[in-house]
Motif scaffolding. Structure first.
Motif, mmCIF file in Angstrom:
data_model
loop_
_atom_site.group_PDB
_atom_site.id
_atom_site.type_symbol
_atom_site.label_atom_id
_atom_site.label_comp_id
_atom_site.label_asym_id
_atom_site.label_seq_id
_atom_site.Cartn_x
_atom_site.Cartn_y
_atom_site.Cartn_z
ATOM 1 N N ARG A 177 -5.202 49.933 -9.883
ATOM 2 C CA ARG A 177 -4.633 51.036 -10.665
ATOM 3 C C ARG A 177 -3.531 50.456 -11.531
ATOM 4 N N TRP A 178 -3.694 50.540 -12.836
ATOM 5 C CA TRP A 178 -2.750 49.903 -13.759
ATOM 6 C C TRP A 178 -1.712 50.918 -14.221
ATOM 7 N N GLU A 179 -0.442 50.696 -13.807
ATOM 8 C CA GLU A 179 0.642 51.570 -14.210
ATOM 9 C C GLU A 179 1.782 50.797 -14.871
ATOM 10 N N ALA A 180 1.529 49.532 -15.185
ATOM 11 C CA ALA A 180 2.546 48.699 -15.825
ATOM 12 C C ALA A 180 2.576 48.983 -17.325
ATOM 13 N N PRO A 181 3.719 48.762 -17.956
ATOM 14 C CA PRO A 181 3.770 48.918 -19.411
ATOM 15 C C PRO A 181 2.916 47.851 -20.091
ATOM 16 N N GLY A 182 2.216 48.225 -21.136
ATOM 17 C CA GLY A 182 1.355 47.285 -21.833
ATOM 18 C C GLY A 182 0.036 47.083 -21.119
ATOM 19 N N ALA A 183 -0.789 46.244 -21.688
ATOM 20 C CA ALA A 183 -2.112 45.943 -21.152
ATOM 21 C C ALA A 183 -2.050 44.699 -20.269
ATOM 22 N N PRO A 184 -3.076 44.497 -19.417
ATOM 23 C CA PRO A 184 -3.077 43.286 -18.586
ATOM 24 C C PRO A 184 -2.946 42.000 -19.395
ATOM 25 N N GLY A 185 -3.535 41.985 -20.587
ATOM 26 C CA GLY A 185 -3.452 40.784 -21.410
ATOM 27 C C GLY A 185 -2.060 40.477 -21.915
ATOM 28 N N ASP A 186 -1.149 41.448 -21.825
ATOM 29 C CA ASP A 186 0.233 41.240 -22.262
ATOM 30 C C ASP A 186 1.121 40.731 -21.133
ATOM 31 N N THR A 187 0.568 40.613 -19.947
ATOM 32 C CA THR A 187 1.328 40.203 -18.761
ATOM 33 C C THR A 187 1.173 38.710 -18.531
ATOM 34 N N ASP A 188 2.247 38.059 -18.067
ATOM 35 C CA ASP A 188 2.152 36.651 -17.685
ATOM 36 C C ASP A 188 0.998 36.528 -16.686
ATOM 37 N N PRO A 189 -0.048 35.765 -17.001
ATOM 38 C CA PRO A 189 -1.242 35.750 -16.143
ATOM 39 C C PRO A 189 -0.975 35.237 -14.734
#
Length: 241
Positions: free
Chosen positions: A119-131
């Motif tokens: 469940r994605w509730e972080a700001p931005g998309a997964p691709g914007d997160t430090d992998p």
């Protein structure tokens, strides 16, 4: 011996029943979404664990949607290269076929490892997160447990990763010591028990806090565990501490 839970039966089975026999690992994805990324990540863990046990692996990515994008996203997450899956019936004489699938998704024949949703509730998309931060965040729960990725979870993983990388860089300046036998056994017991990455992380935290362990042994322990985790824990080697 690595054992995994077969989602078809709920039974624990050997991931590689034939000693050193080729095992095919197929990651079944629906598209470029957080849960499909988790499926790919769990498949990567399975490949790494099998190879650490001396089992040769043929890794395939199946799914008709956004396969090129998944390859790119997987590479960013540190996933080993997977070949594109074709005819599921075509093999290389493998002794075992393991399918990594999303819960409620495909139901191929053979042993299935079911991956719970993200469940994605972080700001931005997964691709914007430090992998690597995302990789560590997903490792805090077993594959069969649903995960909520929010700003707090990513922040905790970011802080832990930074602290561990700085510690590993500092420990590298101390005389090397072997991984203690009990620690090595604890690590392998965790990851060979249904890819329990949360258990592996608990062992690393215990090693970090144990006042009786030499820093050289801490370094070798973290480097050894990172062969499975793929968190680039030696990233800060050579930098000022």
């Amino acid at each position: 011996m690595l054992r995994i839970t077969d989602a078809r039966t709920g039974e624990s089975v050997d991931a590689a029943p034939a000693r050193r026999g080729l095992t095919r690992v197929e990651a079944h994805t629906r598209g470029l979404d957080p849960t499909s990324l988790r499926v790919l990540l769990v498949a990567d863990l399975l490949v790494r664990a099998l190879e650490l046990g001396g089992t040769p692996v043929w890794a395939l990515l199946t799914g008709e949607r956004q396969r090129a994008e998944l390859h790119a996203a997987g590479a960013a997450l540190g996933v080993r290269p997977f070949e594109d899956g074709g005819d599921a019936g075509t093999g290389l004489g493998e002794a075992q076929v393991l399918h990594v699938v999303e819960e409620g998704g495909e139901t191929p024949g053979g042993v299935r490892v079911a991956v719970a949703p993200v469940r994605w509730e972080a700001p931005g998309a997964p691709g914007d997160t430090d992998p690597t931060v995302l990789r560590l965040t997903l490792f805090t729960h077993s594959a069969g447990t649903p995960v909520t990725v929010d700003a707090a979870a990513l922040g905790d993983a970011h802080d832990t990763l930074g602290r561990w990388r700085r510690a590993v860089a500092a420990w590298a300046h101390r005389p090397s010591r072997p991984v203690p036998d009990t620690v090595r056994a604890d690590l392998r017991s965790a990851w060979e028990d249904d890819l329990d990455t949360a258990g592996v992380l608990r062992v690393l935290r215990a090693v970090e806090e144990d006042p009786d362990l030499a820093d050289g042994a801490r370094f070798e322990t973290y480097a050894y565990a990172d062969r499975l985790l793929g968190l680039d824990l030696t990233h800060d080697l050579g930098t000022p501490t």
